[in-house]
Design a protein around this motif. Structure first.
Motif, mmCIF file in Angstrom:
data_model
loop_
_atom_site.group_PDB
_atom_site.id
_atom_site.type_symbol
_atom_site.label_atom_id
_atom_site.label_comp_id
_atom_site.label_asym_id
_atom_site.label_seq_id
_atom_site.Cartn_x
_atom_site.Cartn_y
_atom_site.Cartn_z
ATOM 1 N N PRO A 78 0.831 -1.211 0.000
ATOM 2 C CA PRO A 78 0.000 0.000 0.000
ATOM 3 C C PRO A 78 0.864 1.260 0.000
ATOM 4 O O PRO A 78 2.019 1.226 0.453
ATOM 5 N N PRO A 79 0.349 2.379 -0.493
ATOM 6 C CA PRO A 79 1.123 3.627 -0.543
ATOM 7 C C PRO A 79 1.706 4.030 0.810
ATOM 8 O O PRO A 79 1.009 4.025 1.830
ATOM 9 N N LEU A 80 3.003 4.336 0.810
ATOM 10 C CA LEU A 80 3.771 4.846 1.943
ATOM 11 C C LEU A 80 3.936 3.853 3.095
ATOM 12 O O LEU A 80 4.432 4.214 4.159
ATOM 13 N N VAL A 81 3.556 2.605 2.887
ATOM 14 C CA VAL A 81 3.786 1.568 3.900
ATOM 15 C C VAL A 81 5.109 0.883 3.572
ATOM 16 O O VAL A 81 5.326 0.465 2.428
ATOM 17 N N PRO A 82 6.031 0.772 4.523
ATOM 18 C CA PRO A 82 7.291 0.081 4.238
ATOM 19 C C PRO A 82 7.036 -1.351 3.757
ATOM 20 O O PRO A 82 6.176 -2.044 4.326
ATOM 21 N N PRO A 83 7.743 -1.817 2.746
ATOM 22 C CA PRO A 83 7.529 -3.168 2.224
ATOM 23 C C PRO A 83 7.614 -4.258 3.300
ATOM 24 O O PRO A 83 6.860 -5.236 3.245
ATOM 25 N N ALA A 84 8.504 -4.091 4.276
ATOM 26 C CA ALA A 84 8.636 -5.121 5.312
ATOM 27 C C ALA A 84 7.371 -5.223 6.158
ATOM 28 O O ALA A 84 6.989 -6.322 6.592
ATOM 29 N N VAL A 85 6.717 -4.088 6.411
ATOM 30 C CA VAL A 85 5.470 -4.089 7.185
ATOM 31 C C VAL A 85 4.350 -4.726 6.366
ATOM 32 O O VAL A 85 3.588 -5.569 6.857
ATOM 33 N N ALA A 86 4.248 -4.326 5.097
ATOM 34 C CA ALA A 86 3.224 -4.897 4.223
ATOM 35 C C ALA A 86 3.412 -6.403 4.076
ATOM 36 O O ALA A 86 2.426 -7.157 4.008
ATOM 37 N N ALA A 87 4.667 -6.849 4.051
ATOM 38 C CA ALA A 87 4.946 -8.278 3.880
ATOM 39 C C ALA A 87 4.448 -9.090 5.066
ATOM 40 O O ALA A 87 3.966 -10.218 4.895
ATOM 41 N N VAL A 88 4.557 -8.544 6.265
ATOM 42 C CA VAL A 88 4.054 -9.246 7.446
ATOM 43 C C VAL A 88 2.547 -9.432 7.338
ATOM 44 O O VAL A 88 2.007 -10.518 7.589
ATOM 45 N N VAL A 89 1.843 -8.379 6.945
ATOM 46 C CA VAL A 89 0.387 -8.459 6.827
ATOM 47 C C VAL A 89 -0.018 -9.437 5.738
ATOM 48 O O VAL A 89 -0.898 -10.287 5.942
ATOM 49 N N LEU A 147 -2.198 4.114 13.455
ATOM 50 C CA LEU A 147 -2.873 5.406 13.525
ATOM 51 C C LEU A 147 -1.877 6.558 13.434
ATOM 52 O O LEU A 147 -2.139 7.574 12.783
ATOM 53 N N SER A 148 -0.718 6.403 14.058
ATOM 54 C CA SER A 148 0.324 7.418 13.974
ATOM 55 C C SER A 148 0.775 7.609 12.529
ATOM 56 O O SER A 148 0.910 8.738 12.044
ATOM 57 N N ALA A 149 0.996 6.496 11.829
ATOM 58 C CA ALA A 149 1.443 6.568 10.436
ATOM 59 C C ALA A 149 0.384 7.194 9.543
ATOM 60 O O ALA A 149 0.695 7.952 8.621
ATOM 61 N N THR A 213 3.943 12.032 16.242
ATOM 62 C CA THR A 213 3.986 10.814 15.427
ATOM 63 C C THR A 213 5.409 10.354 15.137
ATOM 64 O O THR A 213 5.631 9.185 14.805
ATOM 65 N N HIS A 214 6.379 11.244 15.268
ATOM 66 C CA HIS A 214 7.767 10.878 14.972
ATOM 67 C C HIS A 214 8.243 9.790 15.936
ATOM 68 O O HIS A 214 8.085 9.905 17.153
ATOM 69 N N GLY A 215 8.802 8.757 15.407
ATOM 70 C CA GLY A 215 9.301 7.681 16.244
ATOM 71 C C GLY A 215 8.251 6.664 16.643
ATOM 72 O O GLY A 215 8.528 5.760 17.425
ATOM 73 N N VAL A 216 7.012 6.800 16.106
ATOM 74 C CA VAL A 216 5.949 5.869 16.483
ATOM 75 C C VAL A 216 5.466 5.068 15.283
ATOM 76 O O VAL A 216 5.274 3.856 15.370
ATOM 77 N N GLY A 217 5.251 5.730 14.137
ATOM 78 C CA GLY A 217 4.683 5.060 12.971
ATOM 79 C C GLY A 217 5.624 4.068 12.315
ATOM 80 O O GLY A 217 6.648 3.668 12.879
ATOM 81 N N TRP A 218 5.293 3.674 11.094
ATOM 82 C CA TRP A 218 6.078 2.633 10.410
ATOM 83 C C TRP A 218 7.487 3.116 10.052
ATOM 84 O O TRP A 218 8.451 2.359 10.170
ATOM 85 N N ASN A 219 7.608 4.359 9.598
ATOM 86 C CA ASN A 219 8.930 4.869 9.208
ATOM 87 C C ASN A 219 9.604 5.527 10.406
ATOM 88 O O ASN A 219 9.707 6.738 10.496
ATOM 89 N N ARG A 220 10.041 4.720 11.342
ATOM 90 C CA ARG A 220 10.638 5.252 12.569
ATOM 91 C C ARG A 220 12.112 5.546 12.376
ATOM 92 O O ARG A 220 12.766 4.885 11.595
#
Length: 220
Positions: A78-89, A147-149, A213-220
């Motif tokens: 999905p847009p702006l989601v790191p590939p590693a996070v999307a891969a887990v889902v 939600l942060s992301a 949101t800094h340091g919480v979302g997917w792109n930490r």
């Protein structure tokens, strides 16, 4: 309830305030890429049992709905989601299977089997990190990070997103060891309350929320 419905209800609630005009409400709306909307909604629903807003079947329903909608594009990012996070889902949803004859439900956890619950907890601990405080706390971190992301990426107005972000009833927010994704919630809640009470400070409060949101979302 789907995440988009929750956001709409929160925005409607702000619109009922006399100082929020229709034009201001228009400025609080966002357009979200379709896949990102479904991805965020999946995590919002799949973590509901971890934050006290659902039971085991909420996770089951989330997996069935996401797999049905995304279908052959399950492995896409999905847009702006790191590939590693999307891969887990995509891996978790791809391995999800409905209940078969003879499968036993987990007592007191809703209509969910042991295999399905293990899959949910695996996802919580992978995306939310295992900090030694259990899978539910990890699930609360996943809920918070999504939600942060969503706020940081501009897919929901800062105060609308923060209103939902800070409302995580079962999160162990007063345990420092549960990480910033949890401890930040009190600060976010304060910012939301200040935004509502102090119209002149709203632009600054929105910047405070974005900074949180800094340091919480997917792109930490």
């Amino acid at each position: 309830m789907w995440l988009q419905d929750v956001e709409r209800n929160v925005l409607d609630g702000y619109l009922m305030r006399p100082e929020i005009t229709m034009a201001a409400a228009d400025g609080m709306r966002r357009t979200v890429p379709t896949h990102r909307d479904y991805f965020d909604d999946f995590l919002f629903t799949a973590t509901a049992m971890a934050v006290g807003e659902g039971d085991g079947y909420t996770f089951v329903r989330a997996c069935l709905a996401y797999k049905s909608v995304v279908g052959a594009e399950l492995d896409s990012t999905p847009p702006l989601v790191p590939p590693a996070v999307a891969a887990v889902v995509s891996d978790v949803v791809g391995r999800f299977e409905g209940r078969s004859r003879g499968d036993q439900r987990v007592p007191h956890r809703g209509n969910i089997t042991r295999t399905q619950l293990d899959l949910a907890e695996e996802m919580y601990l992978t995306l939310g990190e295992d900090l030694g405080d259990g899978p539910n706390a990890a699930g609360a971190r996943v809920h918070s990070r999504m939600l942060s992301a969503r706020i940081a990426d501009g897919f929901v107005h800062p105060v609308v997103g923060a209103h939902i972000w800070s409302d995580t009833p079962a999160a162990p927010r007063r345990r420092p060891g549960s990480g910033r994704a949890i401890t930040v919630l009190d600060d976010v809640d304060t910012a939301v309350r200040t935004w509502a009470a102090s119209p002149a400070e709203r632009p600054e409060i929105e910047r405070v929320i974005l900074a949180a949101t800094h340091g919480v979302g997917w792109n930490r």
